[in-house]
Enzyme design. Structure first.
Site, PDB file in Angstrom:
ATOM      1  CE  LYS A  86       4.616   8.834   2.271  1.00  0.00           C
ATOM      2  NZ  LYS A  86       2.916   7.711   2.095  1.00  0.00           N
ATOM      3  CB  SER A 161       3.804   4.165   4.237  1.00  0.00           C
ATOM      4  OG  SER A 161       3.184   5.369   2.816  1.00  0.00           O
ATOM      5  CB  SER A 185       0.298   4.852   3.835  1.00  0.00           C
ATOM      6  OG  SER A 185       1.263   3.887   3.470  1.00  0.00           O
TER       7      SER A 185
HETATM    8  N1  GLN Z   1       1.259  -0.961   3.900  1.00  0.00           N
HETATM    9  C1  GLN Z   1      -0.093  -0.330   2.606  1.00  0.00           C
HETATM   10  C2  GLN Z   1       1.190  -0.595   1.634  1.00  0.00           C
HETATM   11  O1  GLN Z   1       2.376  -1.444   2.575  1.00  0.00           O
HETATM   12  C3  GLN Z   1      -0.414   0.671   2.115  1.00  0.00           C
HETATM   13  C4  GLN Z   1       0.960   1.805   2.005  1.00  0.00           C
HETATM   14  C5  GLN Z   1       0.649   2.871   0.874  1.00  0.00           C
HETATM   15  O2  GLN Z   1      -0.585   3.678   1.312  1.00  0.00           O
HETATM   16  N2  GLN Z   1       1.289   3.561   0.754  1.00  0.00           N
HETATM   17  O3  GLN Z   1       1.116  -1.162   0.372  1.00  0.00           O
END
Ligand code: GLN
Length: 492
Positions: A86, A161, A185
């Protein structure tokens, strides 16, 4: 040399064996993956999971491994295994953008510990994977480099994400990938794409070289096509790192062995709060069927309550945005990445670099977080959120006196269409309603595929465990994967 490998089916052990037993060479395996990426991962009309390919670095590592085989020596444990990383995890000498224009030209001078450890164990890094900007999002639509598409249905989001990491593992454009999880995420995109995603305990895996979002919530973890591969990767990723003072010294078990232990007698808690009436009915049915399979495998299933669950989304979005607003202060056009040209004063340069470099979701988080931390509001929002966070963590500690693991749906719905929620940040935030609790509590969680909708969209089941007890959730997930495969082959 019979070189008819099906890249979509390769696992860590079969990829390593193919190279070790000279069914292929590491170099030719790498070339095959790049050909597949070129065809299936096109930015338009494909999955758009890869942002940067690290061809030179991959071929160099591959030739080292080929030399080991030529000398008749055994490969290291991840030898010949192509992986994707990532793009919030830094790679020395390789552009690392965090999905943001503000880091569009950033080439870090060092490797993250996670990447160092995988490469040291023989893994081959194919490239860097698309993600929501600074890991903020649930659909991968917040990337400055265009959305990732779900390989199971290109009109749908892969989740976020770590959307690129989930899509690449699902599409077979890598054997395994690394993602990061702050509020879901890793687990949520794993569920949307039909792969396994593991968020380890906070502190289990070093965050050195992970571009910070919410420092008290950030975790690195694997996305794979089998539970066993997640177990193998965790073994190599986990353990204390002098470069990250929050990384733990708790001993790292041999997860590959641990997952083979029996699950009979394990106590499985099913929290009523995670099966609300609004839950998508196909998701609900599929997870309930999954729980029955666990009961069939000899687990003792119990209904439990985690009463503070209802506060999790607001609590998470205060803590995460507060920490993000502070972490993102460093992007000022001076030290890293993008600088706006033609400003007349230093202040103007700061302001314009941030205005032009950050996307709308990141700006929204900076505003929310700055507000929550400002004098006069700190006690009402940030402090309160930290107190509620403790209550949520306590719910889990109480529950784990009665049960060994907790099973829930990973997401309230299957993968949604691109654009479906992009104008409605609140409904997007609700995509993480079942994952943020474990992040706030610092406990480990895994999402494992448990079914499909009528339209063939994957559904994920989440298994949560006690702090540092990844072994038990991996073991249960592994047993579940086998039980499900057996029941599918019976009904076929
Ligand atoms: N979707 C959540 C956010 O936007 C979690 C994102 C993540 O775990 N990096 O904060």
């Amino acid at each position: 040399m019979p070189d008819d490998l099906n890249l979509n089916l390769l696992t860590i052990s079969s990829a390593r064996a193919a190279v070790q037993e000279r069914q292929t060479t590491a170099t030719s395996l790498v070339e095959k993956f790049y050909s597949k990426i070129e065809i299936e991962d096109r930015p338009v009309g494909g999955t758009n999971a890869y942002l940067t390919l690290t061809r030179e670095r991959a071929l160099e590592q591959a030739s080292k491994l080929d030399r080991i085989v030529d000398q008749g020596d055994p490969l290291p444990p991840l030898g010949g295994v192509p992986v994707g990383i990532k793009d919030v995890i830094v790679t020395g000498g390789v552009r690392t953008t965090a999905g943001s224009k503000i880091l569009g030209n950033y080439v870090p001078p060092y490797d993250s510990t996670a990447v160092t450890r995988l490469e040291r164990a023989g893994a081959i890094v194919l490239g860097k994977l698309n993600c929501d900007e600074f890991a903020m999002g649930s659909s991968n639509e917040n990337s400055a480099w265009g959305p990732v598409r779900n390989p199971r249905d290109l009109s749908r989001v892969p989740g976020g994400s770590s959307g690129g990491s989930a899509a690449a593992a699902a599409a077979g454009t890598a054997v395994a990938t690394l993602g990061s999880d702050t509020g879901g995420s890793i687990r949520q995109p794993a569920a949307f794409c039909g792969v396994v995603g593991l968020m380890p305990t906070y502190g289990r895996v070093s965050r050195y070289g992970l571009i910070a979002f919410g420092s008290s919530l950030d975790h690195i973890g694997p996305l794979t096509r089998s539970v066993k591969d997640a177990a193998i990767l965790l073994r190599h990723l986990a353990g204390h790192d002098p470069m990250d003072t929050t990384s733990s010294r708790v001993a790292v078990p041999d997860y590959e062995q641990e997952i083979e232990k029996p699950v009979r007698g394990l106590r499985v808690g099913v929290p009523t709060e995670y099966f609300p009436s609004e839950l998508d009915s196909e998701v609900g049915k599929s997870v309930e069927a999954g729980i029955e399979l666990l009961a069939g495998a000899g687990c003792e299933v119990k209904s439990i309550s985690l009463p503070n669950t209802k506060y999790a989304i607001p609590t998470y979005y205060i803590v995460a945005t507060a920490e993000a607003s502070s972490n993102l202060a460093r992007y000022d056009g001076v030290r890293y990445g993008y600088r706006s040209q033609n400003s007349k004063t230093l202040r103007e340069m700061y302001r314009r670099s941030r205005d032009e470099g950050f996307g709308p979701e990141v700006k929204r988080r900076i505003m929310l977080g700055t507000y929550a931390l400002s004098a006069g509001y700190y006690d009402a929002y940030y402090l309160k959120a930290q107190q509620v966070r403790t209550l949520i963590a306590r719910d889990f500690l109480e529950a784990f006196k009665e049960v060994d693991v907790i099973v829930t749906p990973t997401t309230p719905t299957p993968a949604f269409k691109l654009g479906e929620k992009s104008d409605d940040p609140l409904s997007m935030y609700l995509a993480d309603i079942f994952t943020v609790t474990a992040s706030l509590a610092g406990i480990p969680g895994i999402s494992v595929p448990c079914g499909e909708t009528k339209n063939g969209l994957p559904i994920g089941m989440q298994i949560l465990g006690r702090h540092f007890d990844e072994a038990t959730i991996l073991r249960l997930a592994h047993a579940f994967e086998h039980a499900r495969a057996a029941s599918l082959s019976r009904s076929a």
